[in-house]
Design an enzyme around this catalytic site. Sequence first.
Site, PDB file in Angstrom:
ATOM      1  N   SER A   1       0.841  -1.197   0.000  1.00 39.76           N
ATOM      2  CA  SER A   1       0.000   0.000   0.000  1.00 39.76           C
ATOM      3  C   SER A   1       0.875   1.246   0.000  1.00 39.76           C
ATOM      4  O   SER A   1       2.033   1.209   0.459  1.00 39.76           O
ATOM      5  CB  SER A   1      -0.892   0.011   1.250  1.00 39.76           C
ATOM      6  OG  SER A   1      -1.577   1.238   1.396  1.00 39.76           O
TER       7      SER A   1
ATOM      8  N   TYR B   1      -2.330  -0.912  10.053  1.00 41.06           N
ATOM      9  CA  TYR B   1      -2.370  -1.175   8.614  1.00 41.06           C
ATOM     10  C   TYR B   1      -1.053  -0.745   7.971  1.00 41.06           C
ATOM     11  O   TYR B   1      -0.455  -1.501   7.192  1.00 41.06           O
ATOM     12  CB  TYR B   1      -3.541  -0.431   7.990  1.00 41.06           C
ATOM     13  CG  TYR B   1      -3.735  -0.693   6.522  1.00 41.06           C
ATOM     14  CD1 TYR B   1      -4.403  -1.830   6.082  1.00 41.06           C
ATOM     15  CD2 TYR B   1      -3.272   0.201   5.560  1.00 41.06           C
ATOM     16  CE1 TYR B   1      -4.593  -2.080   4.738  1.00 41.06           C
ATOM     17  CE2 TYR B   1      -3.457  -0.033   4.205  1.00 41.06           C
ATOM     18  CZ  TYR B   1      -4.112  -1.172   3.802  1.00 41.06           C
ATOM     19  OH  TYR B   1      -4.287  -1.423   2.461  1.00 41.06           O
TER      20      TYR B   1
END
Length: 277
Positions: free
Chosen positions: A159, A172
């Site tokens: 990401s 995350y």
Amino acid sequence: MYKDLEKKTAVVIGSGKRTGIGYAIAEKLASNGANIVIADLGKVSSGDMVRTGTREEMEDIADDLAGRFGVKTLATDVDITDNESIDRMVDTIAGRFDRVDVLCNNAGASFGVPNAAHTYDEDAWMRTIDVNLHGTFRVSRAIIPLIKEGGGSIINTASRAAKKPPLFNGAYAVSKAGVIMLTKVMAMELAGAHIRVNAICPGQIMTDLEQWRLGLEAQFYGTSVEEREQVMGKTIPLGRIGTPGEVANLVAWLASDESSYITGQAINVTGGQLMEL
């Protein structure tokens, strides 16, 4: 069209719903003639920001791809936090296909947000890392024996958050940063087996996760989702949020022989929003 992908077998983890990047990857690889394994939780998850693919959706996607592109498909349940579930998936795949050529570790989740690191619920923190990082490790370890003979390509979904941390979503960001390092470790260790391992780092991509985030921001700022999307677009040099298909285009290239000299990389798909390596 990547002709070398024809009749190869690709396992796409987290591809069981049509609104995600995983489905776009599966569709793109199928359009290039690859056989596809649709792998997802197979039921509605609890506590996640967005839902996972149900068994009915997975079967529908598999049937649709087979019908449209004339490839072999398989839908299989998997919980990537459970080694027994992963082993069952591998046995199912091995019972249908001779080998695996491409593995896309695309499952991901975020629990306990929004929260600062010092106020984060520990169980939510650990669960996020278990899905995103440890799940990628577990699935790769289990699938690699099906790839090894003759080599292949592994593509891990990291990401933008792995390189530029967002506010109040620390677990995350940390887990996806770990995915990048795991990618590099695997690339070094598997090069001799002719298995290339790369990561993709999507930024703002119009999935249900992005729509969830825009809705949350719209509530916070007292505005509309459309206005939040316009504001976000102004932070991106290309002026817009990306599409799952644009991410899938990169994955197909990394899966193909066109990227035969590329391994150990973490490639941004951010419209210029992130330009760091």
